[in-house]
Write an enzyme that holds these catalytic residues in place. Sequence first.
Site, mmCIF file in Angstrom:
data_model
loop_
_atom_site.group_PDB
_atom_site.id
_atom_site.type_symbol
_atom_site.label_atom_id
_atom_site.label_comp_id
_atom_site.label_asym_id
_atom_site.label_seq_id
_atom_site.Cartn_x
_atom_site.Cartn_y
_atom_site.Cartn_z
ATOM 1 N N PHE A 131 0.804 -1.231 0.000
ATOM 2 C CA PHE A 131 0.000 0.000 0.000
ATOM 3 C C PHE A 131 0.833 1.275 0.000
ATOM 4 O O PHE A 131 0.329 2.348 -0.307
ATOM 5 C CB PHE A 131 -0.990 -0.014 1.175
ATOM 6 C CG PHE A 131 -0.528 0.708 2.412
ATOM 7 C CD1 PHE A 131 0.238 0.057 3.369
ATOM 8 C CD2 PHE A 131 -0.868 2.031 2.632
ATOM 9 C CE1 PHE A 131 0.665 0.722 4.514
ATOM 10 C CE2 PHE A 131 -0.452 2.701 3.776
ATOM 11 C CZ PHE A 131 0.315 2.038 4.719
ATOM 12 N N LYS A 132 2.121 1.170 0.316
ATOM 13 C CA LYS A 132 2.962 2.359 0.323
ATOM 14 C C LYS A 132 2.994 3.053 -1.039
ATOM 15 O O LYS A 132 3.223 4.258 -1.126
ATOM 16 C CB LYS A 132 4.390 1.999 0.752
ATOM 17 C CG LYS A 132 4.508 1.252 2.078
ATOM 18 C CD LYS A 132 3.970 2.052 3.246
ATOM 19 C CE LYS A 132 4.397 1.523 4.598
ATOM 20 N NZ LYS A 132 3.861 0.209 4.956
ATOM 21 N N ASP A 133 2.752 2.293 -2.114
ATOM 22 C CA ASP A 133 2.719 2.907 -3.446
ATOM 23 C C ASP A 133 1.603 3.947 -3.568
ATOM 24 O O ASP A 133 1.713 4.865 -4.371
ATOM 25 C CB ASP A 133 2.483 1.838 -4.527
ATOM 26 C CG ASP A 133 3.705 0.962 -4.769
ATOM 27 O OD1 ASP A 133 4.837 1.463 -4.642
ATOM 28 O OD2 ASP A 133 3.515 -0.228 -5.098
ATOM 29 N N LEU A 186 3.446 6.884 -2.306
ATOM 30 C CA LEU A 186 4.793 7.160 -2.808
ATOM 31 C C LEU A 186 4.879 7.248 -4.322
ATOM 32 O O LEU A 186 5.885 7.704 -4.859
ATOM 33 C CB LEU A 186 5.783 6.150 -2.233
ATOM 34 C CG LEU A 186 6.099 6.495 -0.769
ATOM 35 C CD1 LEU A 186 6.688 5.311 -0.028
ATOM 36 C CD2 LEU A 186 7.039 7.689 -0.689
ATOM 37 N N THR A 241 7.993 0.496 2.764
ATOM 38 C CA THR A 241 8.189 1.903 2.418
ATOM 39 C C THR A 241 9.465 2.074 1.602
ATOM 40 O O THR A 241 9.509 2.861 0.659
ATOM 41 C CB THR A 241 8.293 2.774 3.687
ATOM 42 O OG1 THR A 241 7.063 2.672 4.391
ATOM 43 C CG2 THR A 241 8.542 4.220 3.357
#
Length: 500
Positions: free
Chosen positions: A110-112, A115, A145
């Site tokens: 989910f960091k995408d 980011l 991350t």
Amino acid sequence: MSFFSTRGRAYATASQAILAGIAPDGGLYVPAMFPRMELKDLAALVGMSYPQRATQILRQFLDDFRPAEIEEMTRKAYGERFDTPAVAPLHRIDGSTWALELFHGPTLAFKDMALQLLPYLMAASARKNSENREISILVATSGDTGKAALEGFRDVPGTSCTVFYPKDGVSDIQRLQMVTTGGENTRVIAVEGNFDDAQTGVKALFSDEAFREKMAEQGRVLSSANSINFGRLVPQIVYYFSAYADLVASGAIQQGESVNFAVPTGNFGDILAGFYAREMGLPVHKLICASNRNNVLTDFFRTGLYSTHRVFFKTISPSMDILVSSNLERLLYEAADRDGELIALWMRQLKENGSYAVDQQRLEWLSDIFFAGCADDKETRREIRDMFRQTGYLIDPHTAVAGAALGEYRRNTGDNRPAVIVSTASPYKFAADVLSALEEGEDSPSRDAFACARTLEARTGYPMPPQVLALREQPIRHTRVCAKDPAAMAEAVLEPSQSA
Ligand SMILES: *Cc1c(COP(=O)(O)O)cnc(C)c1O
């Protein structure tokens, strides 16, 4: 909109808050107010694409960005690098439970969601503030991350990205994803310690004047891609609204009906965005804060005492192996009626004594909004297995922790209203542990991660993402290891680039 520091002694515009990452008084930037989304605004989201929904939410906060500018950024960020035009699709698990899949971006976690957008926000923020130095992003990662930041900032002009990860604290696939990263401006360093050591070290560098001066001599200025940066949080608010709009669109709920969200939690960034969405008027009943065996947050929400005097466990959900949840500070700020002095006091107590406590009245306020549950590795494995057997849906260990906590909440309260499990990673990122869970294994297998991924594909029929397969062929480009003290970490940032 202005942004205030949680410790009461700093103030910034949106673009300044994004550029700086952390406030000069050591606090975190929070918006001066939560813009209100009325029911008609929610209804308008239903017919929109994901980038359009993102534009609507972002412009509420980023008022020193032009709407056309935001629109261009969201279109670029949420385009072809995601493997579905829905970007964050909602999967129906059963009549009252959905999974919000946030792992369709390039790095499979989910960091995408944040980011892929942050580099655009950062570049525009630099322009707005006439910042011409190289923006040096420092990242401490518990596994996901790091790769997402590297992919976001790789070869972005005017930036560099240095990632510190806990040497033995990430999955094989997570490590390979990071150390094979290309790009002229990336650096990946293994820290001989756990995630908290890496995060403490990075935070120390941010407040180290001598280090900042040395960076300035190299023509560089520090920023953060961790969720302490408001630029990480605001894109995360979007998917809570998006999930709600999709529930309405599918006829699963009526406009205005309330839902619950269960969120696998580590640094408290993901679930804090859900809290912000709720403050903006999204009809959220409870936010279910799900922890693994490192259940410091479960204890906090149940007792009001936050204490890091506890053993740190390595689990099969490594991205949540965290004892100091940075973003809780932003929630405390609201719980303390925005009293920066009190937050500064609690954070000092945390630093000096490893604990602080909130009073009964504030705890009750928190308990109205949050339910906290936890699952150890055994329960996590059982959740993966049961979910697959009963519904045919394959989930990763982090998502499984949230599934288990939702089950606990429903059993405890009888509240069976529609609930969304925030699904944070592709099961293939943790193929070995997911496979062993399906096979009723009790240990983390030492088998080759690629062999496990292939077996998982054969057993479940879920296609392996091409990114996982491609990792096998890519050369390892980053081998630097450093001690966990800030001086060693500073040296690693300042030395000439070591990547091949
Ligand atoms: C980062 C991460 C989490 C925890 O999110 P926080 O914002 O740190 O609470 C959960 N699951 C996965 C897969 C992650 O990468």
